[in-house]
Write a protein that holds these residues in place. Structure first.
Motif: not given
Ligand SMILES: Nc1nc2c(c(=O)[nH]1)N[C@H]1C(S)=C(S)[C@@H](COP(=O)(O)O)O[C@H]1N2
Ligand SMILES: [Mo]
Length: 377
Positions: A193-211
């Motif tokens: 994961x790149x720093x700007x996308x939330x490294x080292x770990x991010x949550x991904x919630x399929x179907x929801x607005x990305x907030x």
């Protein structure tokens, strides 16, 4: 930094090479906010160098060696994971479309405050991580828990609130969803994961607005009262005249034209010049997705909404990516107003006129583009 009146030629000529987020249209440098160019969305999975970025605060410095994910609150076993601990739980990969709730905001009239997204506040990634329900099963969610609150390491001042961290809650049932449910991710498109996308770990919630997909995740707390933080109760709400206030949840159905390139003369504005095409056989094509159901149809009008034609739908090459649509048309010289309108299996259809709301969320009004057809030389 580029303004809304920046044209593609300016961006290509050198400005892009020096950009902190090249190959995208940068809205703000710090915090990093940049939109994808629509032709970048033609690939089923958007390349990392072309993925949109949305951040409320600066990218927080994180020491990956020292990083922990703490799980606390209404759980049988409070837990603390290092990145290796999380990886040891197993991994799964899923293609997910993210879209900012503010996508399409600049087309609202009267104008609303907020980051000036045109239509590139979306992209599709291939995310690798561990299903959240799996991690929460280890912690043992107590029956009195109502929500899971996800905290990011990023923080900043918010008017009237002082310094706040980026935090968002999901109802427990949504957090525990197994099929197409949330993932705790450490990889995107097969790379760390790149720093700007939330490294080292991010949550991904399929179907929801990305907030909902909290970046730079460092804590999950199970709470027994609804969470009332800034990003839950002050922002990301539909304040629509005459309607009860609703939180932003699933992505509303939307289709986008990707070919011919609607950005051929730069960022799209309400008065963008028409798209030039040659007379004769012409294929209009693009993508469509919905967080509320499966895309069930896309219809197009080429005469400003008087008559409609059903587009052909095809499944994407990568399951989880947006549906593809196309319409073949015999282009006659002249000016043509095209309207593109998708619908989903939950009975939703893109509105033909805007649903204005104070903070400019969820504007999935049908895309309109003007084509200028010239006889081929
Ligand atoms: N910690 C944190 N997570 C966050 C945000 C943020 O500002 N801070 N922005 C959210 C919003 S509004 C969007 S649209 C997505 C954008 O994800 P991306 O930058 O990877 O495209 O991240 C979400 N997660
Ligand atoms: Mo967003």
């Amino acid at each position: 930094m580029t303004g809304p009146d920046t044209h593609r030629s300016d961006l290509d000529a050198g400005a892009d090479a020096a950009s902190p987020l090249p190959e995208r249209d940068v809205l703000t440098v710090d915090p990093p906010n940049a939109e994808a160019r629509l032709h970048s969305l033609r690939a089923p999975v958007t390349p990392l160098s072309r993925f949109y970025v949305r951040s409320n605060f600066s990218v927080p410095p994180i020491d990956v060696e020292a990083w922990r994910l703490e799980i606390s609150g209404a759980v049988a076993h409070p837990l603390s994971f290092s990145l290796n601990d999380l990886r040891a739980l197993g991994e799964t990969t899923q293609v997910v479309t993210l879209e900012c709730a503010g996508n399409g905001r600049t087309f609202l009239s009267p104008p609303v405050p907020g980051t000036a997204w045109t239509l590139g506040g979306t992209a599709t990634g291939q995310f690798t991580g561990v299903p959240l329900h799996h991690v929460l099963a280890h912690a043992g969610v107590q029956p009195n828990a109502v929500e899971a609150v996800f905290s990011g390491a990023d923080r900043g001042d918010c008017e009237g609130w002082g310094e706040v961290h980026f935090q968002r809650a999901l109802p427990v049932a949504d957090a525990l969803r197994a099929e197409q449910g949330p993932l705790l991710c450490w990889q995107m498109n097969g790379a760390a994961l790149l720093p700007e996308h939330g490294a080292p770990v991010r949550l991904i919630v399929p179907g929801w607005y990305a907030v909902a997909s909290v970046k730079w995740l460092n804590a999950i707390e199970l709470v027994t009262q609804p969470f009332a933080g800034y990003f839950q109760t002050d922002r990301y709400l539909y304040h629509e005249p005459g309607q009860p206030t609703q939180p932003v949840r699933h992505m509303r159905v939307r289709a986008l034209l990707l070919d011919p390139d609607p950005e051929q003369s730069g960022r799209i504005t309400a008065d963008s010049p028409p798209i030039d095409v040659s007379a004769g056989r012409c294929r209009l094509s693009g993508i469509a997705w919905s967080g509320e159901g499966a895309v069930s149809g896309v219809r197009l009008s080429i005469d400003g909404g008087t008559t409609w034609h059903e587009a052909n739908l095809t499944e994407p090459a990568e399951p989880g990516a947006p549906m593809r649509w196309h319409l073949d048309w015999h282009a006659m010289p002249g000016s043509h107003d095209v309207v593109i309108c998708a619908r989903d299996s939950a009975g939703n259809e893109q509105p033909l006129t805007q649903r204005w709301n104070e903070l400019g969320y969820g504007n999935n009004c049908a895309q309109r583009v003007r084509l200028r057809v010239t006889s081929a030389g």
